[in-house]
Design a protein around this motif. Structure first.
Motif, PDB file in Angstrom:
ATOM      1  N   SER A  55       3.493 -42.258 -38.906  1.00 45.84           N
ATOM      2  CA  SER A  55       3.352 -40.877 -39.362  1.00 45.84           C
ATOM      3  C   SER A  55       1.955 -40.632 -39.938  1.00 45.84           C
ATOM      4  CB  SER A  55       4.401 -40.566 -40.431  1.00 45.84           C
ATOM      5  OG  SER A  55       4.108 -41.293 -41.613  1.00 45.84           O
ATOM      6  N   ARG A  56       1.616 -39.358 -40.065  1.00 42.92           N
ATOM      7  CA  ARG A  56       0.336 -38.996 -40.684  1.00 42.92           C
ATOM      8  C   ARG A  56       0.306 -39.451 -42.138  1.00 42.92           C
ATOM      9  NH1 ARG A  56      -0.585 -32.908 -39.915  1.00 42.92           N
ATOM     10  NH2 ARG A  56      -2.510 -33.425 -40.987  1.00 42.92           N
ATOM     11  N   ALA A  57       1.447 -39.399 -42.813  1.00 43.71           N
ATOM     12  CA  ALA A  57       1.513 -39.859 -44.206  1.00 43.71           C
ATOM     13  C   ALA A  57       1.194 -41.353 -44.296  1.00 43.71           C
ATOM     14  CB  ALA A  57       2.893 -39.568 -44.785  1.00 43.71           C
ATOM     15  N   THR A  58       1.659 -42.117 -43.323  1.00 39.76           N
ATOM     16  CA  THR A  58       1.365 -43.551 -43.302  1.00 39.76           C
ATOM     17  C   THR A  58      -0.127 -43.790 -43.100  1.00 39.76           C
ATOM     18  OG1 THR A  58       3.573 -44.093 -42.508  1.00 39.76           O
ATOM     19  CG2 THR A  58       1.855 -45.743 -42.127  1.00 39.76           C
ATOM     20  N   ILE A  59      -0.755 -42.991 -42.243  1.00 47.29           N
ATOM     21  CA  ILE A  59      -2.201 -43.117 -42.027  1.00 47.29           C
ATOM     22  C   ILE A  59      -2.931 -42.857 -43.332  1.00 47.29           C
ATOM     23  CG2 ILE A  59      -4.206 -42.102 -40.863  1.00 47.29           C
ATOM     24  CD1 ILE A  59      -2.461 -43.962 -39.121  1.00 47.29           C
ATOM     25  N   GLU A 111      -4.092 -37.893 -34.645  1.00 47.72           N
ATOM     26  CA  GLU A 111      -4.384 -38.659 -33.434  1.00 47.72           C
ATOM     27  C   GLU A 111      -4.345 -40.155 -33.710  1.00 47.72           C
ATOM     28  OE1 GLU A 111      -7.206 -35.425 -31.125  1.00 47.72           O
ATOM     29  OE2 GLU A 111      -8.109 -36.710 -32.660  1.00 47.72           O
ATOM     30  N   VAL A 112      -4.843 -40.574 -34.870  1.00 43.37           N
ATOM     31  CA  VAL A 112      -4.765 -41.990 -35.251  1.00 43.37           C
ATOM     32  C   VAL A 112      -3.299 -42.378 -35.416  1.00 43.37           C
ATOM     33  CG1 VAL A 112      -5.361 -43.704 -36.997  1.00 43.37           C
ATOM     34  CG2 VAL A 112      -7.048 -42.003 -36.319  1.00 43.37           C
ATOM     35  N   ALA A 113      -2.504 -41.497 -36.013  1.00 41.43           N
ATOM     36  CA  ALA A 113      -1.076 -41.760 -36.182  1.00 41.43           C
ATOM     37  C   ALA A 113      -0.390 -41.936 -34.831  1.00 41.43           C
ATOM     38  CB  ALA A 113      -0.430 -40.620 -36.967  1.00 41.43           C
ATOM     39  N   ALA A 114      -0.770 -41.115 -33.856  1.00 36.99           N
ATOM     40  CA  ALA A 114      -0.182 -41.230 -32.525  1.00 36.99           C
ATOM     41  C   ALA A 114      -0.568 -42.555 -31.866  1.00 36.99           C
ATOM     42  CB  ALA A 114      -0.624 -40.061 -31.653  1.00 36.99           C
ATOM     43  N   VAL A 115      -1.808 -42.973 -32.040  1.00 34.76           N
ATOM     44  CA  VAL A 115      -2.255 -44.248 -31.466  1.00 34.76           C
ATOM     45  C   VAL A 115      -1.473 -45.406 -32.074  1.00 34.76           C
ATOM     46  CG1 VAL A 115      -4.204 -45.859 -31.367  1.00 34.76           C
ATOM     47  CG2 VAL A 115      -4.567 -43.445 -30.863  1.00 34.76           C
ATOM     48  N   LEU A 116      -1.274 -45.368 -33.402  1.00 34.89           N
ATOM     49  CA  LEU A 116      -0.599 -46.468 -34.093  1.00 34.89           C
ATOM     50  C   LEU A 116       0.921 -46.312 -34.127  1.00 34.89           C
ATOM     51  CD1 LEU A 116      -2.984 -46.976 -37.144  1.00 34.89           C
ATOM     52  CD2 LEU A 116      -3.020 -48.106 -34.918  1.00 34.89           C
TER      53      LEU A 116
END
Length: 72
Positions: free
Chosen positions: A18-22, A10-15
């Motif tokens: 990718s999830r890996a970047t988060i 969800e944080v990845a979608a906001v920003l």
């Protein structure tokens, strides 16, 4: 007051990353620290919103000569 928590997806979608970047940003301490709920990491939505508000803007049009193309 109810606290909303977000998953890494969800944080990845906001920003819009990718999830890996988060996970990488969290590991490098570039994101607010998550809270641990059981074995899961979650981010408070208010922490992410505040973090976003604190980020400097990088607008190319803020400089006076931004619209002028310079030939070198």
């Amino acid at each position: 007051m109810e606290s909303v928590v977000l998953t890494d997806g969800e944080v990845a979608a906001v920003l819009k990353v990718s999830r890996a970047t988060i996970r990488r940003m969290w590991w490098r301490k570039q994101l607010p620290a998550p809270i641990q709920i059981g074995v899961c990491n979650r981010w408070r939505k208010s922490d992410i919103d505040q973090w976003l508000a604190d980020q400097p803007t990088n607008n190319l049009y803020d400089t006076p000569d931004a619209c002028e193309r310079k030939l070198v």
